[in-house]
Design a protein around this motif. Structure first.
Motif, short mmCIF file in Angstrom:
data_model
loop_
_atom_site.label_atom_id
_atom_site.label_comp_id
_atom_site.label_asym_id
_atom_site.label_seq_id
_atom_site.Cartn_x
_atom_site.Cartn_y
_atom_site.Cartn_z
N GLN A 1 -38.81 35.23 -3.74
CA GLN A 1 -38.13 34.04 -3.23
C GLN A 1 -36.90 34.38 -2.41
N ASN A 2 -36.17 35.40 -2.82
CA ASN A 2 -34.94 35.74 -2.13
C ASN A 2 -35.15 36.70 -0.97
N GLN A 3 -36.31 37.34 -0.89
CA GLN A 3 -36.57 38.24 0.22
C GLN A 3 -37.30 37.54 1.37
N GLN A 4 -37.90 36.40 1.10
CA GLN A 4 -38.63 35.70 2.14
C GLN A 4 -37.67 35.12 3.17
N THR A 5 -38.08 35.18 4.43
CA THR A 5 -37.29 34.57 5.48
C THR A 5 -37.50 33.06 5.47
N PHE A 6 -36.68 32.37 6.25
CA PHE A 6 -36.80 30.92 6.34
C PHE A 6 -38.19 30.54 6.84
N PHE A 7 -38.71 31.29 7.81
CA PHE A 7 -40.02 30.93 8.38
C PHE A 7 -41.14 31.15 7.37
N GLN B 1 -19.86 44.14 -0.83
CA GLN B 1 -19.46 43.14 -1.82
C GLN B 1 -20.10 41.79 -1.57
N GLN B 2 -20.23 41.37 -0.31
CA GLN B 2 -20.82 40.07 -0.03
C GLN B 2 -22.30 40.05 -0.41
N ALA B 3 -23.03 41.12 -0.10
CA ALA B 3 -24.45 41.19 -0.46
C ALA B 3 -24.61 41.23 -1.98
N ILE B 4 -23.75 41.98 -2.67
CA ILE B 4 -23.80 42.02 -4.14
C ILE B 4 -23.59 40.62 -4.71
N GLY B 5 -22.65 39.87 -4.11
CA GLY B 5 -22.39 38.52 -4.59
C GLY B 5 -23.59 37.60 -4.46
N ILE B 6 -24.33 37.72 -3.36
CA ILE B 6 -25.52 36.89 -3.15
C ILE B 6 -26.59 37.22 -4.19
N VAL B 7 -26.81 38.52 -4.42
CA VAL B 7 -27.82 38.93 -5.39
C VAL B 7 -27.41 38.47 -6.79
N ARG B 8 -26.14 38.63 -7.11
CA ARG B 8 -25.69 38.23 -8.45
C ARG B 8 -25.87 36.73 -8.66
N ARG B 9 -25.56 35.93 -7.64
CA ARG B 9 -25.72 34.48 -7.79
C ARG B 9 -27.16 34.11 -8.07
N ALA B 10 -28.11 34.82 -7.44
CA ALA B 10 -29.53 34.54 -7.68
C ALA B 10 -29.90 34.80 -9.14
N TYR B 11 -29.41 35.90 -9.69
CA TYR B 11 -29.72 36.22 -11.09
C TYR B 11 -28.96 35.30 -12.06
N ARG C 1 -23.49 36.60 7.36
CA ARG C 1 -24.35 36.94 6.24
C ARG C 1 -24.79 38.39 6.34
N PRO C 2 -24.88 39.11 5.18
CA PRO C 2 -25.33 40.50 5.22
C PRO C 2 -26.73 40.61 5.84
N LYS C 3 -27.05 41.81 6.30
CA LYS C 3 -28.36 42.03 6.89
C LYS C 3 -29.46 41.82 5.84
N ARG C 4 -30.59 41.25 6.30
CA ARG C 4 -31.68 40.99 5.37
C ARG C 4 -32.22 42.28 4.77
N SER C 5 -32.19 43.36 5.55
CA SER C 5 -32.68 44.64 5.01
C SER C 5 -31.81 45.09 3.84
N GLU C 6 -30.48 44.86 3.93
CA GLU C 6 -29.58 45.24 2.85
C GLU C 6 -29.87 44.42 1.60
N LEU C 7 -30.08 43.10 1.78
CA LEU C 7 -30.41 42.25 0.63
C LEU C 7 -31.75 42.64 0.02
N SER C 8 -32.74 42.95 0.87
CA SER C 8 -34.06 43.32 0.36
C SER C 8 -33.98 44.58 -0.48
N GLN C 9 -33.20 45.55 -0.03
CA GLN C 9 -33.05 46.79 -0.79
C GLN C 9 -32.39 46.53 -2.14
#
Length: 667
Positions: free
Chosen positions: A508-514, A590-600, A460-468
């Motif tokens: 919702q998508n930036q929060q960690t599991f904990f 590309q993988q991080a973009i895919g995760i963000v796109r799926r959320a939207y 999975r991409p780094k959480r910092s990359e997804l948060s940005q």
């Protein structure tokens, strides 16, 4: 129930050993499986564990030999028929007699029949074991094909000779002439019975396919049952069940080649199923060796403190003798292997000698020795199992050390990094063209999501990359909403409500599991801690609204209007976000973009109430696959990609198409 639990533990040990080998392949997987068995031997349930000998021949060996048969290249086998016959029958019989006579001379306590049984056990070679220890060296193709063909039939030769030797031990009588005629009857009869049954079974299978009864749930179990049926019928007729199974497997291999294109989906399911079954059964045999070794050694030490050392020496000596016999047999052209000069002939003979690796069949035959003879314990059963184990371990260790010193290193034509990079480029190209042609909509989004699965996943991409990325898309939404307010398309109040909704998507998508678990736990505690007074107050509130139905209806109406308003507003920010993601996509993100796109995409579906249009999606995906094909053709034409890399990418697309269409047809 206990037996089921023991078998499940064996399978689990195989899975663990295979998983370790997938990450650390410097050690042959057979050693890891034996190690897993040694660990299992510490469990009290496996103390003095014994498995019925008949189970090995009927359940394990028959399946493995059938699988070897159906995977054999019949054309190459016919081309090397003379060499295969020389190695698998003549050399096997010669080796059995040499090992048997030598063992009887060195250890007179072993009767000649028992010594010949030992020779039959340790003679068969294992091409799969050879492949596992030669992954990093380049064995000549001619030699490797010879080893594969030899192992297919010398297993059967060893098993037939083993059964004859056991019969001599049980009856106490042995006639050379009777032994030869019986060997020919059992050997040739097994092949004939296997060919006949193979044609019948294949004809029934083709009939089922012609009747459109070719679903995997029918054909796969039908094929898995085949070796059991063939083995049972052949043994009932007094011929070799193993050779019958091999012959039937060869017929199935020819039939599979003929139907490979007409039943592609079934062929993939079949090959995958058989690969897994064969891998598990091979692994179980080595795990059982590890489980049994401590018990065998304990019994040997109880009988004589010097037995273990003597048997180790015997095992090593027999391995050296068999290796020398194999070397001279091929060096002096008793089995011809094509070579250009004397040096290559000597090298091939040396490789053939060292590649006489013993594995699954040797172990299975050793374990299939009878537990009792005439009501008492079978004599020297533990000794033979131990010698077989020494031969197997020695035959694995010696070539692992010596072959890399003799043969060149295996050259990898396409590295994993090159393949992963090419996949990323191919998928990115297809995604960009699909977006340019069809824009950003739900159908295109679903196709992009499926295409993203073709990439080699590196975690999975780094959480910092997804948060940005989520922060950036939130800013895009904010800018779009501000522009809509400036153009008087929406009111500031509606814009504020929408941005609260957009903020929820980001959080919702930036929060960690904990963090999510913490919020869930806090919500649960609050709900649990409601007092009776609060519950009564809520009940009174509901009763009030029940009495004032008009007010409640108006409240619900306003709620629906608000969601309709959000739906009307959401389309422009959604389009802007997708446009931003399309411009920023690269092979690396590309993988991080895919995760963000799926959320939207999910949020858009909820708000718009849209559903995936399967037919449109299928057409778009077929178009996307064609774009990938075109991309590879262009790269090959420009010589950017090598032919080997292009073939692997073509295979990836073909498999993905088949798997996707299969899932569509079963929905």
């Amino acid at each position: 129930m206990q037996t089921v639990f023991l078998v499940l533990l064996l399978v689990a040990a195989v899975v663990v050993a295979n998983a370790v080998y997938a990450r650390f392949n410097q050690v042959p997987v057979a050693f890891l499986q034996i190690g897993a068995g040694l660990i299992l031997s510490l469990i009290p349930l496996y103390q003095d564990f014994e498995l019925e000998p008949e189970i090995f021949l009927f359940v394990i060996i028959s399946i493995l030999m059938f699988n070897d048969g159906q995977n054999t290249n019949v054309r190459k086998l016919s081309h090397q028929f003379g060499t295969t016959l020389s190695l698998a029958v003549v050399l096997a019989i010669v080796t059995i007699f040499i090992v048997g006579i030598l063992t009887h001379q060195l250890i007179p306590e072993f009767s000649l029949a028992l010594a010949l049984a030992l020779g039959a056990i340790i003679t068969p070679t294992d091409a799969v074991a050879v492949s596992s220890i030669t992954t990093k060296v380049a064995i000549p193709d001619e030699v490797m094909t010879t080893l594969e063909n030899e192992s297919l039939f010398n297993d059967a030769s060893g098993i037939v000779a083993f059964n004859l030797a056991i019969a001599a031990i049980v009856t106490g009588q042995f006639s050379v002439w009777h032994g030869i005629t019986n060997f020919l009857y059992v050997f040739v009869g097994g092949i004939i019975v296997g060919l006949v049954l193979g044609y019948v079974i294949v004809a029934i299978r083709i009939m089922l396919i012609n009747m459109r009864v070719d679903t995997p749930s029918v054909i796969v179990p039908y094929t898995l049952l085949t070796p059991f049926v063939v083995y049972f019928l052949a043994e009932s007729l007094g011929v070799s069940g193993i050779l019958a199974v091999v012959a039937t497997g060869l017929i199935h291999g020819v039939q599979s080649d003929r139907l490979r294109l007409t039943t592609s989906r079934l062929q993939i399911v079949m090959s995958t199923t058989w690969s897994i079954v064969a891998s598990i059964l091979n692994g179980i045999v080595f795990v059982l060796l590890g489980v049994s070794l401590p018990s065998v050694i304990k019994h040997l030490q109880q009988r004589d403190t010097g037995s273990v050392a003597v048997l180790i020496g015997l095992g090593v000596l027999l391995y050296l003798v068999m290796t020398l016999v194999r070397f001279f047999w091929t060096r002096f052209d008793l089995a011809r292997i094509r070579a250009w000069d004397t040096h290559e002939k000597t090298r091939n003979a040396f490789v053939m000698g060292l590649s006489g690796v013993h594995g699954t069949i040797t172990l299975a035959m050793a374990f299939s020795l009878p537990l009792t003879l005439n009501g008492s314990a079978f004599p020297y059963r533990n000794d033979i199992i131990f010698v077989a184990a020494v031969v197997i371990l020695t035959s694995l260790l010696v070539p692992t050390i010596l072959l890399p010193l003799t043969l060149p290193k295996q050259t990898v034509k396409v590295t994993e990094e090159e393949l992963a990079s090419a996949k990323a480029e191919m998928v990115t190209h297809a995604i960009q063209l699909m977006q340019a042609r069809h824009g950003n909509n739900v159908g295109t989004g679903k196709v992009i999501e499926i295409l993203s699965g073709q990439r080699t996943l590196d975690g999975r991409p780094k959480r910092s990359e997804l948060s940005q990325l989520f922060d950036a898309t939130f800013d895009v939404e904010q800018q779009t909403i501000n522009q809509m307010v400036d153009r008087d398309e929406i009111t500031p109040q509606a814009a504020d409500k929408y941005m609260r909704l957009a903020s929820q998507t980001r959080l919702q998508n930036q929060q960690t599991f904990f963090k999510r678990f913490k919020l869930f736990f806090r919500f649960a505690m609050v709900k649990w801690s409601l007092t009776k007074k609060a519950r009564a107050r809520r009940k009174a509130f509901r009763q009030y609204h029940a009495r004032h139905g008009q007010e409640r209806s108006e409240l619900m109406s306003r709620h629906r209007e608000m969601w309709q308003q959000m739906r009307a507003i959401e389309q422009q920010p959604y389009d802007a976000v997708l446009a931003y993601l399309s411009k920023t996509i690269t092979a690396e993100n590309q993988q991080a973009i895919g995760i963000v796109r799926r959320a939207y995409d999910e949020r858009h579906r909820r708000l718009s109430g849209e559903r995936d249009l399967q037919d449109v999606q299928n057409e778009l995906l077929i178009e996307a696959f064609q774009l990938e094909y075109n991309f590879i053709q262009n790269q090959l034409a420009n010589k950017t990609y090598s032919a080997e890399l292009g073939n692997q990418l073509y295979e990836q697309i073909s498999t993905d198409q088949l798997v996707y269409l299969q899932s569509v047809n079963t929905d």
